[in-house]
Design a protein around this motif. Structure first.
Motif, PDB file in Angstrom:
ATOM      1  N   SER A 187       0.812  -1.217   0.000  1.00  0.00           N
ATOM      2  CA  SER A 187       0.000   0.000   0.000  1.00  0.00           C
ATOM      3  C   SER A 187       0.844   1.265   0.000  1.00  0.00           C
ATOM      4  CB  SER A 187      -0.927   0.009   1.224  1.00  0.00           C
ATOM      5  OG  SER A 187      -1.819  -1.079   1.205  1.00  0.00           O
ATOM      6  N   THR A 188       2.123   1.118   0.254  1.00  0.00           N
ATOM      7  CA  THR A 188       2.995   2.287   0.359  1.00  0.00           C
ATOM      8  C   THR A 188       3.267   2.914  -1.003  1.00  0.00           C
ATOM      9  OG1 THR A 188       4.038   1.264   2.292  1.00  0.00           O
ATOM     10  CG2 THR A 188       5.185   3.125   1.313  1.00  0.00           C
ATOM     11  N   HIS A 189       3.200   2.114  -2.072  1.00  0.00           N
ATOM     12  CA  HIS A 189       3.372   2.695  -3.411  1.00  0.00           C
ATOM     13  C   HIS A 189       2.384   3.838  -3.627  1.00  0.00           C
ATOM     14  CE1 HIS A 189       4.915  -1.439  -3.717  1.00  0.00           C
ATOM     15  NE2 HIS A 189       5.671  -1.021  -4.712  1.00  0.00           N
ATOM     16  N   GLN A 190       1.128   3.608  -3.246  1.00  0.00           N
ATOM     17  CA  GLN A 190       0.095   4.617  -3.422  1.00  0.00           C
ATOM     18  C   GLN A 190       0.321   5.799  -2.491  1.00  0.00           C
ATOM     19  OE1 GLN A 190      -2.328   4.371  -5.708  1.00  0.00           O
ATOM     20  NE2 GLN A 190      -3.382   6.270  -5.188  1.00  0.00           N
ATOM     21  N   ASP A 191       0.866   5.553  -1.311  1.00  0.00           N
ATOM     22  CA  ASP A 191       1.109   6.629  -0.356  1.00  0.00           C
ATOM     23  C   ASP A 191       2.148   7.608  -0.872  1.00  0.00           C
ATOM     24  OD1 ASP A 191      -0.669   5.410   1.400  1.00  0.00           O
ATOM     25  OD2 ASP A 191       0.909   4.351   2.480  1.00  0.00           O
ATOM     26  N   ILE A 192       3.221   7.086  -1.438  1.00  0.00           N
ATOM     27  CA  ILE A 192       4.361   7.956  -1.776  1.00  0.00           C
ATOM     28  C   ILE A 192       4.248   8.568  -3.161  1.00  0.00           C
ATOM     29  CG2 ILE A 192       5.873   6.637  -0.254  1.00  0.00           C
ATOM     30  CD1 ILE A 192       7.142   5.398  -2.742  1.00  0.00           C
ATOM     31  N   ALA A 193       3.389   8.039  -4.024  1.00  0.00           N
ATOM     32  CA  ALA A 193       3.293   8.569  -5.388  1.00  0.00           C
ATOM     33  C   ALA A 193       1.959   8.188  -5.995  1.00  0.00           C
ATOM     34  CB  ALA A 193       4.436   8.037  -6.250  1.00  0.00           C
ATOM     35  N   THR A 194       0.965   9.052  -5.814  1.00  0.00           N
ATOM     36  CA  THR A 194      -0.362   8.735  -6.334  1.00  0.00           C
ATOM     37  C   THR A 194      -0.343   8.581  -7.848  1.00  0.00           C
ATOM     38  OG1 THR A 194      -1.371   9.981  -4.515  1.00  0.00           O
ATOM     39  CG2 THR A 194      -2.748   9.516  -6.434  1.00  0.00           C
ATOM     40  N   ARG A 195       0.276   9.515  -8.550  1.00  0.00           N
ATOM     41  CA  ARG A 195       0.276   9.492 -10.009  1.00  0.00           C
ATOM     42  C   ARG A 195       1.160   8.390 -10.562  1.00  0.00           C
ATOM     43  NH1 ARG A 195       3.176  11.901 -14.144  1.00  0.00           N
ATOM     44  NH2 ARG A 195       4.605  12.822 -12.626  1.00  0.00           N
ATOM     45  N   ALA A 244      12.262  -6.681   6.614  1.00  0.00           N
ATOM     46  CA  ALA A 244      11.505  -5.972   7.652  1.00  0.00           C
ATOM     47  C   ALA A 244      12.335  -4.849   8.248  1.00  0.00           C
ATOM     48  CB  ALA A 244      11.060  -6.946   8.734  1.00  0.00           C
ATOM     49  N   ALA A 245      13.609  -5.122   8.533  1.00  0.00           N
ATOM     50  CA  ALA A 245      14.492  -4.108   9.096  1.00  0.00           C
ATOM     51  C   ALA A 245      14.685  -2.947   8.127  1.00  0.00           C
ATOM     52  CB  ALA A 245      15.838  -4.733   9.466  1.00  0.00           C
ATOM     53  N   ILE A 246      14.876  -3.258   6.851  1.00  0.00           N
ATOM     54  CA  ILE A 246      15.068  -2.209   5.845  1.00  0.00           C
ATOM     55  C   ILE A 246      13.824  -1.343   5.731  1.00  0.00           C
ATOM     56  CG2 ILE A 246      15.326  -1.827   3.357  1.00  0.00           C
ATOM     57  CD1 ILE A 246      17.226  -4.220   3.301  1.00  0.00           C
ATOM     58  N   PHE A 247      12.653  -1.966   5.766  1.00  0.00           N
ATOM     59  CA  PHE A 247      11.411  -1.197   5.654  1.00  0.00           C
ATOM     60  C   PHE A 247      11.221  -0.273   6.846  1.00  0.00           C
ATOM     61  CE2 PHE A 247       6.859  -0.406   5.746  1.00  0.00           C
ATOM     62  CZ  PHE A 247       6.565  -0.178   4.413  1.00  0.00           C
ATOM     63  N   VAL A 248      11.491  -0.773   8.029  1.00  0.00           N
ATOM     64  CA  VAL A 248      11.330   0.043   9.236  1.00  0.00           C
ATOM     65  C   VAL A 248      12.267   1.249   9.212  1.00  0.00           C
ATOM     66  CG1 VAL A 248      11.685   0.071  11.733  1.00  0.00           C
ATOM     67  CG2 VAL A 248      10.457  -1.826  10.675  1.00  0.00           C
ATOM     68  N   VAL A 249      13.482   1.050   8.736  1.00  0.00           N
ATOM     69  CA  VAL A 249      14.484   2.122   8.754  1.00  0.00           C
ATOM     70  C   VAL A 249      14.261   3.132   7.632  1.00  0.00           C
ATOM     71  CG1 VAL A 249      16.945   2.631   8.513  1.00  0.00           C
ATOM     72  CG2 VAL A 249      16.209   0.675   9.894  1.00  0.00           C
ATOM     73  N   PHE A 250      13.951   2.671   6.439  1.00  0.00           N
ATOM     74  CA  PHE A 250      13.976   3.549   5.271  1.00  0.00           C
ATOM     75  C   PHE A 250      12.611   3.926   4.715  1.00  0.00           C
ATOM     76  CE2 PHE A 250      18.110   1.282   5.012  1.00  0.00           C
ATOM     77  CZ  PHE A 250      18.942   2.396   5.109  1.00  0.00           C
ATOM     78  N   ALA A 251      11.574   3.172   5.000  1.00  0.00           N
ATOM     79  CA  ALA A 251      10.282   3.432   4.366  1.00  0.00           C
ATOM     80  C   ALA A 251       9.528   4.538   5.093  1.00  0.00           C
ATOM     81  CB  ALA A 251       9.439   2.168   4.346  1.00  0.00           C
ATOM     82  N   THR A 252       8.647   5.177   4.359  1.00  0.00           N
ATOM     83  CA  THR A 252       7.753   6.191   4.889  1.00  0.00           C
ATOM     84  C   THR A 252       6.545   6.283   3.970  1.00  0.00           C
ATOM     85  OG1 THR A 252       7.524   8.530   5.516  1.00  0.00           O
ATOM     86  CG2 THR A 252       8.886   8.030   3.603  1.00  0.00           C
ATOM     87  N   SER A 253       5.483   6.872   4.459  1.00  0.00           N
ATOM     88  CA  SER A 253       4.297   7.093   3.632  1.00  0.00           C
ATOM     89  C   SER A 253       4.194   8.541   3.172  1.00  0.00           C
ATOM     90  CB  SER A 253       3.029   6.711   4.392  1.00  0.00           C
ATOM     91  OG  SER A 253       2.950   5.311   4.558  1.00  0.00           O
ATOM     92  N   GLU A 254       5.209   9.346   3.470  1.00  0.00           N
ATOM     93  CA  GLU A 254       5.229  10.719   3.014  1.00  0.00           C
ATOM     94  C   GLU A 254       5.418  10.754   1.499  1.00  0.00           C
ATOM     95  OE1 GLU A 254       4.581  13.352   4.895  1.00  0.00           O
ATOM     96  OE2 GLU A 254       4.253  11.953   6.550  1.00  0.00           O
ATOM     97  N   PRO A 255       4.708  11.660   0.790  1.00  0.00           N
ATOM     98  CA  PRO A 255       4.839  11.737  -0.671  1.00  0.00           C
ATOM     99  C   PRO A 255       6.286  11.952  -1.092  1.00  0.00           C
ATOM    100  CG  PRO A 255       2.977  13.036   0.080  1.00  0.00           C
ATOM    101  CD  PRO A 255       3.709  12.622   1.319  1.00  0.00           C
ATOM    102  N   GLN A 256       6.695  11.217  -2.099  1.00  0.00           N
ATOM    103  CA  GLN A 256       8.078  11.282  -2.588  1.00  0.00           C
ATOM    104  C   GLN A 256       8.194  11.837  -3.998  1.00  0.00           C
ATOM    105  OE1 GLN A 256      10.830  10.083  -0.522  1.00  0.00           O
ATOM    106  NE2 GLN A 256       9.147  10.295   0.933  1.00  0.00           N
ATOM    107  N   PHE A 257       7.164  11.670  -4.818  1.00  0.00           N
ATOM    108  CA  PHE A 257       7.301  11.985  -6.237  1.00  0.00           C
ATOM    109  C   PHE A 257       6.234  12.937  -6.778  1.00  0.00           C
ATOM    110  CE2 PHE A 257       8.963   7.628  -5.587  1.00  0.00           C
ATOM    111  CZ  PHE A 257      10.281   7.861  -5.936  1.00  0.00           C
ATOM    112  N   ASP A 258       5.169  13.214  -6.036  1.00  0.00           N
ATOM    113  CA  ASP A 258       4.113  14.102  -6.546  1.00  0.00           C
ATOM    114  C   ASP A 258       4.165  15.453  -5.850  1.00  0.00           C
ATOM    115  OD1 ASP A 258       3.316  12.105  -8.183  1.00  0.00           O
ATOM    116  OD2 ASP A 258       1.674  11.411  -6.882  1.00  0.00           O
TER     117      ASP A 258
END
Length: 258
Positions: A187-195, A244-258
């Motif tokens: 679901s994070t794909h949609q969070d960080i870049a809707t378009r 799991a460790a990589i996701f916890v450290v580096f992932a976010t739901s803040e927009p990245q590309f829009d």
């Protein structure tokens, strides 16, 4: 079986083609025409491939592909080699994990909506929580399965029927918990870049397919050389914990590309 599935595909296609248009018929007169989709060459590939959140999604999706493809390809063989079950005897047992995964996937979506809408957790923390459950949970089950198989230490002296029951339960739990990743990385794909969500998901999904296919081959090599399912489960579990460790450290739901 192949004739039945093939024939159903043609029947469905015959129904689908005359009924479906390229434009949504119910929305055509109520919404402005969307802009033309961008060409692949116009997409910001440099920005995408230099983004650490995208790479975290890539790792998690690839690990998901490893488990998914291994389960599809090797689960009947596992039941056969470890417990002596033929394809007919293990067919029902092989279906159970996928039913559990379908349930886990839906529960993941409901739980994510509940946590976010009730503002119990932020979107980013919700994604990370569900991803940890969907990664660490299967890892724990697989490690227990590795150490409890007939080739493992805990499997010695345990009746085979009890071992089979334990294996079925652990595989069902593995796939049920894996479904929780639907509310995590998926679901994070949609969070960080809707378009660009479809582009990001398509790219990471391609990586998952390649990783899963390569690991299916690797499992055959491991089994040929060691005859040990424990090694296979331990390797998959290590991939799960790492992702799991990589996701916890580096992932976010803040927009990245829009």
């Amino acid at each position: 079986m192949f004739y039945v599935y093939g024939a159903m595909g043609f029947i469905w296609l015959a129904i689908w083609e005359p009924c479906i248009s390229q434009d949504p018929p119910l929305l055509h007169d109520h919404r402005p025409q969307p802009p033309a989709p961008p060409r692949l060459s116009d997409l910001p590939w440099g920005k995408i491939f230099s983004n650490r959140v995208f790479w975290a999604l890539m790792v998690c999706h690839s690990t998901f592909g490893v488990i998914y493809n291994t389960a599809i390809s090797w689960m009947p063989r596992y039941y056969n080699s470890e417990f002596g079950l033929d394809v007919r005897s293990s067919s029902f047992l092989s279906v159970l994990p996928w039913l559990a995964m379908a349930a886990g996937t839906n529960i993941s979506g409901w739980l994510a909506d509940f946590l976010i809408n009730r503002k119990l957790l932020s979107t980013s923390h919700t994604r990370k929580l569900l991803q940890v459950v969907g990664s660490a949970g299967p890892a724990i089950c697989l490690l227990y399965l590795a150490w409890g198989t007939p080739n493992g230490q805990e499997g010695k002296g345990v009746p085979q029927q009890a071992q089979l029951t334990n294996a079925v339960v652990l595989l069902v739990l593995t796939m049920a918990l894996l479904g929780f990743q639907a509310g995590g990385f998926a679901s994070t794909h949609q969070d960080i870049a809707t378009r660009l969500a479809s582009v990001l998901f398509g790219t990471t999904n391609a990586s998952a397919s390649l990783a899963g296919s390569a690991f299916v081959y690797a499992v055959g090599v491991i089994l040929d050389r060691t005859q040990s399912w424990a090694r296979v489960f331990e390797l998959i579990a290590s991939c799960c914990l790492t992702s799991a460790a990589i996701f916890v450290v580096f992932a976010t739901s803040e927009p990245q590309f829009d």
